[in-house]
Design a protein around this motif. Structure first.
Motif, PDB file in Angstrom:
ATOM      1  N   ILE A 151      58.391  -0.380  24.276  1.00 19.41           N
ATOM      2  CA  ILE A 151      58.750   0.607  25.297  1.00 19.41           C
ATOM      3  C   ILE A 151      57.686   1.677  25.499  1.00 19.41           C
ATOM      4  O   ILE A 151      57.926   2.644  26.213  1.00 19.41           O
ATOM      5  N   ILE A 152      56.532   1.503  24.893  1.00 20.18           N
ATOM      6  CA  ILE A 152      55.576   2.599  24.843  1.00 20.18           C
ATOM      7  C   ILE A 152      55.103   3.055  26.223  1.00 20.18           C
ATOM      8  O   ILE A 152      54.814   4.239  26.414  1.00 20.18           O
ATOM      9  N   ALA A 153      55.039   2.150  27.197  1.00 21.77           N
ATOM     10  CA  ALA A 153      54.557   2.546  28.526  1.00 21.77           C
ATOM     11  C   ALA A 153      55.437   3.645  29.125  1.00 21.77           C
ATOM     12  O   ALA A 153      54.940   4.626  29.687  1.00 21.77           O
ATOM     13  N   THR A 154      56.746   3.480  29.002  1.00 22.54           N
ATOM     14  CA  THR A 154      57.678   4.489  29.496  1.00 22.54           C
ATOM     15  C   THR A 154      57.750   5.680  28.549  1.00 22.54           C
ATOM     16  O   THR A 154      57.770   6.845  28.983  1.00 22.54           O
ATOM     17  N   LEU A 155      57.753   5.397  27.260  1.00 20.98           N
ATOM     18  CA  LEU A 155      57.888   6.448  26.261  1.00 20.98           C
ATOM     19  C   LEU A 155      56.730   7.444  26.319  1.00 20.98           C
ATOM     20  O   LEU A 155      56.933   8.646  26.121  1.00 20.98           O
ATOM     21  N   ALA A 156      55.538   6.962  26.594  1.00 21.79           N
ATOM     22  CA  ALA A 156      54.373   7.851  26.651  1.00 21.79           C
ATOM     23  C   ALA A 156      54.582   8.964  27.674  1.00 21.79           C
ATOM     24  O   ALA A 156      54.288  10.140  27.405  1.00 21.79           O
ATOM     25  N   GLU A 157      55.077   8.604  28.837  1.00 21.44           N
ATOM     26  CA  GLU A 157      55.350   9.613  29.864  1.00 21.44           C
ATOM     27  C   GLU A 157      56.429  10.591  29.412  1.00 21.44           C
ATOM     28  O   GLU A 157      56.328  11.803  29.643  1.00 21.44           O
ATOM     29  N   GLN A 158      57.470  10.062  28.788  1.00 19.14           N
ATOM     30  CA  GLN A 158      58.558  10.917  28.341  1.00 19.14           C
ATOM     31  C   GLN A 158      58.083  11.920  27.297  1.00 19.14           C
ATOM     32  O   GLN A 158      58.470  13.094  27.322  1.00 19.14           O
ATOM     33  N   LEU A 159      57.239  11.469  26.377  1.00 17.76           N
ATOM     34  CA  LEU A 159      56.707  12.369  25.364  1.00 17.76           C
ATOM     35  C   LEU A 159      55.792  13.420  25.990  1.00 17.76           C
ATOM     36  O   LEU A 159      55.803  14.594  25.596  1.00 17.76           O
ATOM     37  N   GLY A 163      55.878  18.071  26.390  1.00 15.69           N
ATOM     38  CA  GLY A 163      54.876  19.104  26.197  1.00 15.69           C
ATOM     39  C   GLY A 163      53.821  18.813  25.141  1.00 15.69           C
ATOM     40  O   GLY A 163      53.041  19.712  24.796  1.00 15.69           O
ATOM     41  N   ILE A 164      53.762  17.571  24.631  1.00 14.37           N
ATOM     42  CA  ILE A 164      52.737  17.278  23.635  1.00 14.37           C
ATOM     43  C   ILE A 164      51.356  17.294  24.286  1.00 14.37           C
ATOM     44  O   ILE A 164      51.209  17.089  25.489  1.00 14.37           O
ATOM     45  N   LYS A 165      50.329  17.518  23.454  1.00 16.25           N
ATOM     46  CA  LYS A 165      48.967  17.662  23.959  1.00 16.25           C
ATOM     47  C   LYS A 165      48.103  16.416  23.761  1.00 16.25           C
ATOM     48  O   LYS A 165      46.982  16.355  24.283  1.00 16.25           O
ATOM     49  N   ALA A 166      48.598  15.434  23.020  1.00 20.59           N
ATOM     50  CA  ALA A 166      47.904  14.160  22.852  1.00 20.59           C
ATOM     51  C   ALA A 166      48.876  13.168  22.237  1.00 20.59           C
ATOM     52  O   ALA A 166      49.859  13.555  21.584  1.00 20.59           O
ATOM     53  N   LEU A 167      48.595  11.890  22.442  1.00 26.70           N
ATOM     54  CA  LEU A 167      49.455  10.832  21.923  1.00 26.70           C
ATOM     55  C   LEU A 167      48.593   9.775  21.241  1.00 26.70           C
ATOM     56  O   LEU A 167      47.599   9.313  21.808  1.00 26.70           O
ATOM     57  N   THR A 168      48.975   9.398  20.024  1.00 29.69           N
ATOM     58  CA  THR A 168      48.331   8.291  19.325  1.00 29.69           C
ATOM     59  C   THR A 168      49.286   7.110  19.302  1.00 29.69           C
ATOM     60  O   THR A 168      50.455   7.254  18.927  1.00 29.69           O
ATOM     61  N   VAL A 169      48.784   5.949  19.696  1.00 32.91           N
ATOM     62  CA  VAL A 169      49.595   4.727  19.704  1.00 32.91           C
ATOM     63  C   VAL A 169      48.978   3.716  18.753  1.00 32.91           C
ATOM     64  O   VAL A 169      47.836   3.296  18.927  1.00 32.91           O
ATOM     65  N   ALA A 188      45.962  -0.233  26.327  1.00 34.17           N
ATOM     66  CA  ALA A 188      45.210  -0.068  27.579  1.00 34.17           C
ATOM     67  C   ALA A 188      46.149   0.153  28.762  1.00 34.17           C
ATOM     68  O   ALA A 188      45.851   0.951  29.661  1.00 34.17           O
ATOM     69  N   ARG A 189      47.287  -0.526  28.772  1.00 33.05           N
ATOM     70  CA  ARG A 189      48.236  -0.354  29.880  1.00 33.05           C
ATOM     71  C   ARG A 189      48.804   1.062  29.893  1.00 33.05           C
ATOM     72  O   ARG A 189      49.072   1.625  30.963  1.00 33.05           O
ATOM     73  N   VAL A 190      49.001   1.627  28.718  1.00 34.11           N
ATOM     74  CA  VAL A 190      49.453   3.021  28.659  1.00 34.11           C
ATOM     75  C   VAL A 190      48.389   3.935  29.260  1.00 34.11           C
ATOM     76  O   VAL A 190      48.687   4.823  30.062  1.00 34.11           O
ATOM     77  N   LYS A 191      47.138   3.686  28.907  1.00 37.95           N
ATOM     78  CA  LYS A 191      46.046   4.516  29.403  1.00 37.95           C
ATOM     79  C   LYS A 191      45.876   4.391  30.910  1.00 37.95           C
ATOM     80  O   LYS A 191      45.481   5.350  31.587  1.00 37.95           O
ATOM     81  N   GLU A 192      46.171   3.230  31.454  1.00 41.51           N
ATOM     82  CA  GLU A 192      45.994   3.002  32.889  1.00 41.51           C
ATOM     83  C   GLU A 192      47.033   3.707  33.747  1.00 41.51           C
ATOM     84  O   GLU A 192      46.884   3.776  34.975  1.00 41.51           O
ATOM     85  N   ASN A 193      48.074   4.218  33.145  1.00 39.35           N
ATOM     86  CA  ASN A 193      49.120   4.914  33.892  1.00 39.35           C
ATOM     87  C   ASN A 193      48.547   6.197  34.488  1.00 39.35           C
ATOM     88  O   ASN A 193      48.171   7.123  33.747  1.00 39.35           O
ATOM     89  N   PRO A 194      48.450   6.326  35.796  1.00 38.83           N
ATOM     90  CA  PRO A 194      47.843   7.516  36.400  1.00 38.83           C
ATOM     91  C   PRO A 194      48.651   8.785  36.153  1.00 38.83           C
ATOM     92  O   PRO A 194      48.118   9.895  36.306  1.00 38.83           O
TER      93      PRO A 194
END
Length: 265
Positions: A151-159, A163-169, A188-194
């Motif tokens: 679920i990381i693609a969606t979760l990254a946006e939610q996190l 208000g977090i300042k960076a995300l490590t996957v 890479a797909r997470v990073k590609e999310n504009p």
């Protein structure tokens, strides 16, 4: 790459938080060998609140190793908030929240990667911790609980919205533990999310300078985190930094390796 106002330069390589590994001496050696950012061992929120000596000792950060983060984990919102406020008094540069540890004694109790089975609680904790402190908060997590719940693609946006300042996957699910190969295509797909505007740090199976360089060139991450490959070989950061910048990787003699490791004892 920046975490809040902390400038880490271009293509930073970070030392991953590892229990019983990333103590003060090891972090300092890795910093001297080229690590751009370091993390403490995991700090239990419950143990910190109870003032357990073995836990409070993990809060010590030497000036020479900065910038550095203290990483906390827990499963209760109030405990995590209280722990974050205690950690802030130790003056780390960053507070990192561990939502990625897969071991049974952590994830099995709902903390670490166990939070991947309770996303509302994960987001509640993250948002509360961000609001409770005045220093940058980051998160480290995995791609999902198992192969059916990546679920990381969606979760990254939610996190990010918390208000977090960076995300490590870390490119594995909790079910994988440390087996198989890390899924860098997923990272890479997470990073590609504009819509993702915070820095993304990739983690998993980076063991050579060439692999570190490929992580930036092929997968587009903002930073690379190195964990197990640094154990017993902290000079790997020097080799990776050389490879990333196109320089010849340094030849580190056995005598030099011995001298470096001896300092850790």
């Amino acid at each position: 790459m920046k975490i809040g106002d902390i400038q880490l330069g271009q293509h930073p390589v970070l030392l991953a938080p590892m229990e019983d590994v990333t103590d003060e001496s090891f972090r300092l050696i890795c910093k001297e060998q080229g690590a751009d950012f370091t993390y403490t061992e995991f700090v239990s929120a419950d143990a910190l609140i109870r003032n357990i000596a073995a836990t409070t000792r993990k809060l010590n950060i030497r000036p020479a190793e900065r910038p550095a983060a203290i990483q906390i984990y827990g499963r209760d919102t109030q405990s995590m908030v209280e722990a974050a406020r205690i950690v802030e008094q130790a003056q780390p540069d960053v507070i990192d929240i561990n939502f990625g540890c897969p071991v049974k004694k952590v994830a099995g109790k709902g903390a670490g990667a166990g939070m991947l089975r309770d996303i509302p609680k994960m987001l509640e904790i993250t948002s509360a911790v961000v609001k409770a402190v005045n220093i940058p908060v980051t998160v480290k997590t995995r791609t999902g609980w198992d192969a059916d719940h990546r679920i990381i693609a969606t979760l990254a946006e939610q996190l990010q919205d918390c208000g977090i300042k960076a995300l490590t996957v870390h490119g594995r699910t909790r079910a994988q533990m440390y087996t198989g190969r890390a899924d860098w295509e997923m990272i890479a797909r997470v990073k590609e999310n504009p819509r993702l505007t915070i820095p993304l740090i990739g983690n998993g199976d980076i063991t050579t300078g060439q692999e570190a360089r490929e992580a930036f060139d092929r997968y587009g991450v903002d930073g690379v985190m190195v964990g197990r490959a640094s154990i017993g070989a902290p000079w790997i950061f020097r080799s990776m930094k050389a490879a990333i910048t196109g320089e010849d990787e340094p030849v580190i003699t056995y005598a030099e390796q011995f001298a470096i490791l001896r300092r850790q004892i």
